[in-house]
Scaffold this active site. Structure first.
Site, PDB file in Angstrom:
ATOM      1  N   LYS A  15       0.830  -1.215   0.000  1.00 51.49           N
ATOM      2  CA  LYS A  15       0.000   0.000   0.000  1.00 51.49           C
ATOM      3  C   LYS A  15       0.859   1.257   0.000  1.00 51.49           C
ATOM      4  CE  LYS A  15      -2.104  -0.707   3.970  1.00 51.49           C
ATOM      5  NZ  LYS A  15      -1.560  -1.994   4.409  1.00 51.49           N
ATOM      6  N   ARG A  90      -9.094   1.383   9.619  1.00 53.63           N
ATOM      7  CA  ARG A  90      -8.722  -0.005   9.894  1.00 53.63           C
ATOM      8  C   ARG A  90      -9.779  -0.741  10.691  1.00 53.63           C
ATOM      9  NH1 ARG A  90      -2.789   1.057   9.513  1.00 53.63           N
ATOM     10  NH2 ARG A  90      -1.634  -0.864   9.778  1.00 53.63           N
ATOM     11  N   ARG A 129      11.666  -5.835   5.143  1.00 48.03           N
ATOM     12  CA  ARG A 129      11.533  -4.426   5.528  1.00 48.03           C
ATOM     13  C   ARG A 129      12.189  -4.190   6.895  1.00 48.03           C
ATOM     14  NH1 ARG A 129       5.627  -1.912   5.570  1.00 48.03           N
ATOM     15  NH2 ARG A 129       5.499  -2.727   7.678  1.00 48.03           N
ATOM     16  N   ARG A 135      12.250  -1.025  11.175  1.00 51.86           N
ATOM     17  CA  ARG A 135      11.038  -0.616  11.890  1.00 51.86           C
ATOM     18  C   ARG A 135      10.819  -1.508  13.103  1.00 51.86           C
ATOM     19  NH1 ARG A 135       5.732   0.630   8.392  1.00 51.86           N
ATOM     20  NH2 ARG A 135       4.822  -0.435  10.181  1.00 51.86           N
ATOM     21  N   ARG A 146      -0.121  -8.303  13.825  1.00 50.04           N
ATOM     22  CA  ARG A 146      -0.701  -7.403  12.817  1.00 50.04           C
ATOM     23  C   ARG A 146      -1.492  -8.161  11.756  1.00 50.04           C
ATOM     24  NH1 ARG A 146       3.529  -3.809  10.442  1.00 50.04           N
ATOM     25  NH2 ARG A 146       5.049  -5.251  11.299  1.00 50.04           N
TER      26      ARG A 146
HETATM   27  P1  AMP Z   1       1.182   1.155   9.311  1.00 51.52           P
HETATM   28  O1  AMP Z   1       2.417   1.913   9.011  1.00 51.52           O
HETATM   29  O2  AMP Z   1      -0.027   1.670   8.574  1.00 51.52           O
HETATM   30  O3  AMP Z   1       1.352  -0.330   9.150  1.00 51.52           O
HETATM   31  O4  AMP Z   1       0.865   1.402  10.862  1.00 51.52           O
HETATM   32  C1  AMP Z   1       1.787   1.033  11.866  1.00 51.52           C
HETATM   33  C2  AMP Z   1       1.065   0.908  13.209  1.00 51.52           C
HETATM   34  O5  AMP Z   1       0.462   2.157  13.549  1.00 51.52           O
HETATM   35  C3  AMP Z   1      -0.083  -0.097  13.225  1.00 51.52           C
HETATM   36  O6  AMP Z   1       0.367  -1.408  13.476  1.00 51.52           O
HETATM   37  C4  AMP Z   1      -0.935   0.455  14.372  1.00 51.52           C
HETATM   38  O7  AMP Z   1      -0.361   0.156  15.631  1.00 51.52           O
HETATM   39  C5  AMP Z   1      -0.814   1.954  14.168  1.00 51.52           C
HETATM   40  N1  AMP Z   1      -1.871   2.465  13.249  1.00 51.52           N
HETATM   41  C6  AMP Z   1      -1.686   3.011  12.013  1.00 51.52           C
HETATM   42  N2  AMP Z   1      -2.858   3.335  11.455  1.00 51.52           N
HETATM   43  C7  AMP Z   1      -3.818   2.965  12.352  1.00 51.52           C
HETATM   44  C8  AMP Z   1      -5.239   3.006  12.344  1.00 51.52           C
HETATM   45  N3  AMP Z   1      -5.921   3.486  11.286  1.00 51.52           N
HETATM   46  N4  AMP Z   1      -5.894   2.522  13.431  1.00 51.52           N
HETATM   47  C9  AMP Z   1      -5.223   2.049  14.501  1.00 51.52           C
HETATM   48  N5  AMP Z   1      -3.901   1.950  14.559  1.00 51.52           N
HETATM   49  C10 AMP Z   1      -3.177   2.414  13.495  1.00 51.52           C
END
Ligand code: AMP
Length: 189
Positions: A15, A90, A129, A135, A146
């Site tokens: 994404k 989400r 990654r 990360r 996740r």
């Molecule tokens: P991402 O980079 O989008 O994979 O987000 C990394 C982490 O940030 C996720 O595993 C969640 O802990 C938190 N996070 C990001 N976006 C959301 C969301 N829309 N709702 C809840 N937690 C989020």
């Protein structure tokens, strides 16, 4: 091309990569709640301190926090010409809140593109990654959490957007360019 977009899919599906490409192609901003939360953690803000533990484990940050972040971002003037939501919403509660936020702004989502990739490929990409970007949430336990969180809390959004008539499901396997061509085809208005 359509310009009010949501990219949906499991962690590691690509994404973020595709969102960055669309930013360049369409000149509209990427709205990544993950990026915004990581910035808040790095800056040590109160919100960042609250979010850090959830993120480290691979759990979702509470809806109220994330909805606030997304709402503030969507009110910025650079979103008037369009936006690419990446990693938000989400949960069903977030999706409903997004509909309210957008309708207050007199806008609506035009497409939800869901990318799917086999789970063994996803895990492989996330491990890579972790090596490249370092990360802290790309560790084994967090990756597993996740994936499970995606299945349980986020995958139901596929039906939510199918019901709105804006869903396009695409194969996320293959090269970045192959996936890009599929997405561009789905965004032709
Ligand atoms: P991402 O980079 O989008 O994979 O987000 C990394 C982490 O940030 C996720 O595993 C969640 O802990 C938190 N996070 C990001 N976006 C959301 C969301 N829309 N709702 C809840 N937690 C989020």
């Amino acid at each position: 091309m359509l310009r009010r977009l949501l990219l949906l899919g499991a962690p590691g599906v690509g994404k973020g990569t595709q969102a960055v490409r669309l930013v360049q192609k369409l000149g509209i901003p990427q709205i990544s709640t993950g990026d915004m939360l990581r910035a808040a953690v790095a800056a040590g803000t109160p919100m960042g301190r609250e979010a850090a533990a959830y993120m480290e484990r691979g759990d979702l940050v509470p809806d109220a926090v994330v909805i606030g972040v997304a709402e503030a971002r969507l009110q910025e003037p650079d979103t008037e010409r369009g936006f690419i939501l990446d990693g938000f919403p989400r949960t069903t509660e977030q999706a409903q809140a997004l509909d309210v936020i957008l309708s207050r702004l007199g806008r609506r989502l035009e497409r939800c593109v869901v990318l799917s990739v086999r789970e063994d490929t996803l895990v492989e990409r996330l491990r890579r990654r972790a090596e490249i970007e370092g990360r802290s949430d790309d560790n084994e336990a967090s990756i597993r959490t996740r994936m499970e969180v995606y299945r349980r809390q986020t995958a139901p959004l596929i039906e939510y957007y199918r019901a709105q008539g804006i869903l396009v499901e695409l194969d996320g396997m293959g090269s970045m360019d192959e996936v890009a061509r599929r997405i561009d085809g789905a965004l032709a208005a």
